[in-house]
Write a protein that holds these residues in place. Sequence first.
Motif, mmCIF file in Angstrom:
data_model
loop_
_atom_site.group_PDB
_atom_site.id
_atom_site.type_symbol
_atom_site.label_atom_id
_atom_site.label_comp_id
_atom_site.label_asym_id
_atom_site.label_seq_id
_atom_site.Cartn_x
_atom_site.Cartn_y
_atom_site.Cartn_z
ATOM 1 N N LEU A 1 0.821 -1.207 0.000
ATOM 2 C CA LEU A 1 0.000 0.000 0.000
ATOM 3 C C LEU A 1 0.856 1.260 0.000
ATOM 4 N N ALA A 2 1.918 1.256 0.788
ATOM 5 C CA ALA A 2 2.795 2.433 0.833
ATOM 6 C C ALA A 2 3.476 2.648 -0.519
ATOM 7 N N ALA A 3 3.945 1.559 -1.122
ATOM 8 C CA ALA A 3 4.592 1.674 -2.427
ATOM 9 C C ALA A 3 3.605 2.111 -3.502
ATOM 10 N N ALA A 4 2.391 1.579 -3.444
ATOM 11 C CA ALA A 4 1.368 1.932 -4.422
ATOM 12 C C ALA A 4 0.965 3.393 -4.286
ATOM 13 N N ALA B 1 8.325 -1.696 -3.253
ATOM 14 C CA ALA B 1 8.077 -2.432 -2.009
ATOM 15 C C ALA B 1 9.117 -3.518 -1.761
ATOM 16 N N GLU B 2 10.032 -3.698 -2.697
ATOM 17 C CA GLU B 2 11.057 -4.740 -2.619
ATOM 18 C C GLU B 2 10.404 -6.116 -2.497
ATOM 19 N N LEU B 3 9.378 -6.300 -3.338
ATOM 20 C CA LEU B 3 8.655 -7.563 -3.387
ATOM 21 C C LEU B 3 8.543 -8.012 -4.833
ATOM 22 N N THR B 4 8.078 -9.236 -5.012
ATOM 23 C CA THR B 4 7.848 -9.721 -6.369
ATOM 24 C C THR B 4 6.474 -9.264 -6.851
ATOM 25 N N ARG B 5 6.292 -9.294 -8.161
ATOM 26 C CA ARG B 5 4.990 -8.976 -8.741
ATOM 27 C C ARG B 5 3.917 -9.928 -8.185
#
Length: 373
Positions: A18-21, A42-46
């Motif tokens: 949510l923060a990255a979005a 977010a340093e996450l995967t899609r």
Amino acid sequence: MVRLTRAQQQARTRASVLAAARAEFTEHGYAPAKVDRIAERAELTRGAVYSNFPSKRALYLSVLVDLVESEGSGGAPAPASPGTAAEALGALARVWLERIPLAEDPAAGGRLRLRSLSGAADRDHDRAVLAQTAHLEALLLAIGLEACEPYAERRVRLAEVALTLLGGCGALAESAPGFGDPFDRIRACEHLADLDLADTWAPAHLPYVPPAADARAPWSPPAGPVDAIGGSPVDLGADGVVAVLGARRLAAAEEAVRAARPGDQVTVAVVTGDPAETGALVRLRVVDLVACLRRVFPARTWDGLRLVIDDTGTVAEALGLSAPDDETEAAVRVGQRRITARAQGRGAAHAAAAAGATGAAGHTASSGDEGHR
């Protein structure tokens, strides 16, 4: 090292997304935003993004809901009295116009601040849901205005005109930022209270609604639903009416409110076949308006009405509805912790509210029920 539970890890991942979005939508806007860039931020995967949100649209709506809820937690306390209808409309306009961005603000960030749905709610289905949600919004504002001096039986049409003016301000701020003087708009809202709109409550279909069926059944309501208006847990066992309305049936909420008896608690549970998108759309609009209303009207204004966004379908299931959708309309009357009447189909909310009360269909917010004013 502290080991997080699975639920804690999911909550942390969701918050990161949510923060990255929010950063992505603030910088680029809805249409140009990319899920890949959100995942990168977010340093996450899609895949991790999509495991929490089924679509970019659902993610955008969740960002807006989170934004509204965080902003709504602050602000000035509600007044002890709303004053006159003109004063209340002026106060609402001032609160609502706080979101208008300045002419020099970046377009993408300004649209987020405006809660813009451009590109994110353009389908025919969305338009139908937004139309029904607007009826519910007008009812919430009208209940506040009906508690203002001079008292009136129904002020839904006044509420509709006020919300139309404010909605137009938002549309202009998005397409032509800097146009118009906000203080002129505040004064215009105040003067709306002087309009004679000949507001009456006489839906053409109500005489043809079959009466609710008598019932004598135990009622074991679920615990946990939260009122979207007041933020407190809802006691679904209180005497009154529980109406389950699909996202395309929300105008029927007024049918329950107007037919309810003095002292009734009217609970409206909103259901949909698509909680992540349609449910979030309804939640966004309702929570956004309520955040404004609670800065204008005393908290007791909506004491007779509870509104639940039933994303999990627990309230619908308690009423015996196995697969509620956007067209659902069903209601029960509750008395002494038992179901005393049931209705389903168009007019169900009115039928359940009017069950067992001679002349109940004529009950309005000004007939002595302070909770529905």
